[in-house]
Design a protein around this motif. Structure first.
Motif, PDB file in Angstrom:
ATOM      1  N   ASN A   2      29.848  19.331 -18.300  1.00 36.22           N
ATOM      2  CA  ASN A   2      29.050  20.170 -16.662  1.00 36.22           C
ATOM      3  C   ASN A   2      30.055  21.415 -17.263  1.00 36.22           C
ATOM      4  O   ASN A   2      29.993  22.635 -17.779  1.00 36.22           O
ATOM      5  CB  ASN A   2      30.069  19.642 -15.874  1.00 36.22           C
ATOM      6  CG  ASN A   2      31.050  19.486 -15.703  1.00 36.22           C
ATOM      7  OD1 ASN A   2      32.374  20.713 -16.306  1.00 36.22           O
ATOM      8  ND2 ASN A   2      31.998  18.617 -14.276  1.00 36.22           N
ATOM      9  N   ASP A   3      30.290  20.971 -17.886  1.00 39.13           N
ATOM     10  CA  ASP A   3      29.901  22.773 -18.595  1.00 39.13           C
ATOM     11  C   ASP A   3      31.221  22.922 -18.513  1.00 39.13           C
ATOM     12  O   ASP A   3      32.139  22.807 -18.579  1.00 39.13           O
ATOM     13  CB  ASP A   3      29.018  23.594 -17.755  1.00 39.13           C
ATOM     14  CG  ASP A   3      27.605  22.745 -17.639  1.00 39.13           C
ATOM     15  OD1 ASP A   3      27.616  23.946 -17.044  1.00 39.13           O
ATOM     16  OD2 ASP A   3      27.581  22.054 -17.205  1.00 39.13           O
ATOM     17  N   SER A  60      28.477  25.959 -12.071  1.00 37.14           N
ATOM     18  CA  SER A  60      26.744  24.436 -12.207  1.00 37.14           C
ATOM     19  C   SER A  60      26.117  24.885 -10.731  1.00 37.14           C
ATOM     20  O   SER A  60      24.586  24.634 -11.431  1.00 37.14           O
ATOM     21  CB  SER A  60      27.291  23.507 -12.306  1.00 37.14           C
ATOM     22  OG  SER A  60      28.690  23.019 -12.660  1.00 37.14           O
ATOM     23  N   ALA A  63      23.672  27.670 -12.104  1.00 35.56           N
ATOM     24  CA  ALA A  63      22.503  27.519 -12.653  1.00 35.56           C
ATOM     25  C   ALA A  63      21.505  26.778 -12.100  1.00 35.56           C
ATOM     26  O   ALA A  63      20.389  26.318 -12.660  1.00 35.56           O
ATOM     27  CB  ALA A  63      23.551  26.272 -14.412  1.00 35.56           C
ATOM     28  N   MET A  67      17.681  26.917 -13.598  1.00 37.17           N
ATOM     29  CA  MET A  67      16.784  26.803 -13.755  1.00 37.17           C
ATOM     30  C   MET A  67      15.381  26.294 -13.761  1.00 37.17           C
ATOM     31  O   MET A  67      14.905  26.248 -14.523  1.00 37.17           O
ATOM     32  CB  MET A  67      17.608  24.935 -13.921  1.00 37.17           C
ATOM     33  CG  MET A  67      19.158  24.759 -14.825  1.00 37.17           C
ATOM     34  SD  MET A  67      19.146  23.236 -14.497  1.00 37.17           S
ATOM     35  CE  MET A  67      18.454  22.568 -15.729  1.00 37.17           C
ATOM     36  N   ALA A  72      16.028  24.380 -18.420  1.00 41.57           N
ATOM     37  CA  ALA A  72      17.846  23.816 -19.256  1.00 41.57           C
ATOM     38  C   ALA A  72      17.909  24.522 -20.413  1.00 41.57           C
ATOM     39  O   ALA A  72      18.791  25.451 -20.150  1.00 41.57           O
ATOM     40  CB  ALA A  72      17.185  22.809 -19.249  1.00 41.57           C
ATOM     41  N   VAL A  76      21.088  28.069 -21.155  1.00 44.15           N
ATOM     42  CA  VAL A  76      21.882  27.421 -21.870  1.00 44.15           C
ATOM     43  C   VAL A  76      22.333  28.748 -22.096  1.00 44.15           C
ATOM     44  O   VAL A  76      23.068  29.158 -22.675  1.00 44.15           O
ATOM     45  CB  VAL A  76      21.714  26.608 -22.432  1.00 44.15           C
ATOM     46  CG1 VAL A  76      22.829  26.211 -23.756  1.00 44.15           C
ATOM     47  CG2 VAL A  76      21.806  25.238 -21.909  1.00 44.15           C
ATOM     48  N   ASN A 117      26.420  22.151 -24.407  1.00 42.27           N
ATOM     49  CA  ASN A 117      26.156  22.124 -22.982  1.00 42.27           C
ATOM     50  C   ASN A 117      24.579  22.449 -22.970  1.00 42.27           C
ATOM     51  O   ASN A 117      23.705  22.233 -21.747  1.00 42.27           O
ATOM     52  CB  ASN A 117      25.963  23.905 -23.121  1.00 42.27           C
ATOM     53  CG  ASN A 117      27.471  25.037 -22.716  1.00 42.27           C
ATOM     54  OD1 ASN A 117      27.679  24.892 -21.797  1.00 42.27           O
ATOM     55  ND2 ASN A 117      28.257  25.045 -23.436  1.00 42.27           N
ATOM     56  N   TYR A 121      22.878  19.829 -19.736  1.00 49.75           N
ATOM     57  CA  TYR A 121      22.055  20.706 -19.589  1.00 49.75           C
ATOM     58  C   TYR A 121      20.294  19.443 -19.381  1.00 49.75           C
ATOM     59  O   TYR A 121      19.545  19.827 -17.887  1.00 49.75           O
ATOM     60  CB  TYR A 121      21.241  22.082 -19.594  1.00 49.75           C
ATOM     61  CG  TYR A 121      22.602  22.576 -18.402  1.00 49.75           C
ATOM     62  CD1 TYR A 121      22.409  22.790 -17.337  1.00 49.75           C
ATOM     63  CD2 TYR A 121      23.325  23.663 -19.158  1.00 49.75           C
ATOM     64  CE1 TYR A 121      23.439  23.723 -16.588  1.00 49.75           C
ATOM     65  CE2 TYR A 121      23.637  25.170 -18.812  1.00 49.75           C
ATOM     66  CZ  TYR A 121      24.090  24.668 -17.479  1.00 49.75           C
ATOM     67  OH  TYR A 121      25.384  25.746 -16.998  1.00 49.75           O
ATOM     68  N   ASP A 125      18.637  17.949 -16.097  1.00 50.07           N
ATOM     69  CA  ASP A 125      17.028  18.473 -15.478  1.00 50.07           C
ATOM     70  C   ASP A 125      16.879  16.712 -14.970  1.00 50.07           C
ATOM     71  O   ASP A 125      15.238  16.872 -15.065  1.00 50.07           O
ATOM     72  CB  ASP A 125      16.801  18.924 -16.993  1.00 50.07           C
ATOM     73  CG  ASP A 125      15.654  19.409 -16.639  1.00 50.07           C
ATOM     74  OD1 ASP A 125      15.420  19.777 -15.394  1.00 50.07           O
ATOM     75  OD2 ASP A 125      14.641  19.563 -17.233  1.00 50.07           O
TER      76      ASP A 125
END
Length: 324
Positions: A2-3, A60, A63, A67, A72, A76, A117, A121, A125
């Motif tokens: 999760n990053d 997150s 992010a 997205m 996704a 990254v 990563n 992601y 997604d």
């Protein structure tokens, strides 16, 4: 994950790496009070891990907003490329004077970071973020059990695992199997990330190894991001959000974790990673107004309790080595 994790700051890292001086006996036999400083030295890497986890969760959240714009794989790519550029500029790592084994370690670290990563992601997604983090953290938990030589760490890992499963709400059977598989794969890469982050920290000064590993991860992710998102990655607002994600989710936490792993055993660090689902759930409650059920609260308490137990074991182990 999760990053996953870094901000450089060579001066800060040097200060954090300074060993606590031993107490020098006085002529009258009195010893300097070194215990508080030793306790602080043992807890310092724990604070770095927690700070890294908090940074990742804020990253997150950004992010998630990004997205829909970049995809996704695009997120990254932005995250890793910007993070690599920042650390290369800040650290300006040397590329000479290292052995083939050193470069092999950096390469493996970069592959693990990029894979972690990318897989995470892809999972986020397809399945809810909380479930993705919960499945991913099984990798570090498994590592803590395999790598630990102390029975007490196995107990703490088992307690944390119980909290992680409880936090999932028993809904794994309703998840997209492909997304769940991606999350589990990310957990495997997370475990590899922990191992090679520690090795890189021992072989390279400051955050030099991290900067070089991020270049490897960025190069691996770049073709995938371009293939999925293309020119969308060059939109100014997308670039700005991507830079923010890179700072919060890569530059700052990866650097903090690299510093922590220089002084924290890998099994203890892996158990502390089980705090990630709890931090994510708490952030959702405080920032996104997502209500926590009684079961969620109990799960978070179990995970925090396990992490506190691991920390206490680490502090006692450090005391034992000091008195030996």
């Amino acid at each position: 994950m999760n990053d996953q994790r870094s901000a450089a700051g060579a001066a800060t890292e040097r200060a954090a790496a300074v060993a606590v001086p031993e107490a020098v006996p006085a002529l009258d036999g009195a010893a300097a009070p070194a215990r508080p400083r030793r306790r602080g030295a043992a807890l310092a890497p724990v604070a770095l891990v927690v700070a890294g986890g908090l940074s990742v969760q804020f990253g997150s959240a950004v992010a998630v907003l990004l997205m829909p714009r970049a995809g996704a794989l695009g997120v990254v790519t932005l995250r890793l490329v910007v993070a690599a550029l920042v650390l290369m500029i800040v650290c300006r790592p040397k590329v000479r004077g290292y052995t083939r084994a050193d470069w092999g370690t950096v390469l493996a670290f970069g592959v693990a970071m990029g894979g972690m990563n990318t897989l995470f992601y892809q999972a986020a997604d397809r399945i809810p973020l909380g479930a993705a983090v919960t499945l991913e953290v099984l990798g570090p938990l498994a590592l803590s059990v395999i790598a630990s030589r102390r029975l007490i760490n196995v107990v703490w890992a088992g307690l944390a695992l119980g909290g992680v499963v409880l936090l999932s709400g028993g809904g794994f059977d309703r998840l997209d199997p492909v997304g769940a598989a991606y999350a589990l794969g990310a957990g495997v890469m997370w475990a590899a990330y922990i191992v090679f982050s520690a090795r890189t920290g021992r072989r390279f000064p400051q955050a030099d190894g991290l900067a070089l590993a991020l270049v490897v991860a960025a190069v691996l992710s770049l073709p995938l991001g371009i293939l999925e998102s293309g020119s969308k990655l060059l939109v100014p607002s997308t670039l700005g959000l991507g830079a923010l994600v890179a700072l919060l989710s890569s530059v700052l936490p990866y650097t903090l974790e690299l510093m922590a792993l220089r002084r924290l055993p890998a099994p203890t660090f892996a158990i502390l990673m089980s705090l990630e689902p709890a931090i994510a759930a708490t952030a959702g409650f405080l920032i996104l107004d997502q209500a926590l059920s009684t079961t969620d609260a109990l799960a978070i308490a179990l995970v925090i309790g396990a992490s506190m137990g691991a920390v206490r074991s680490q502090v006692r182990g450090a005391k034992g080595r000091d008195h030996a």
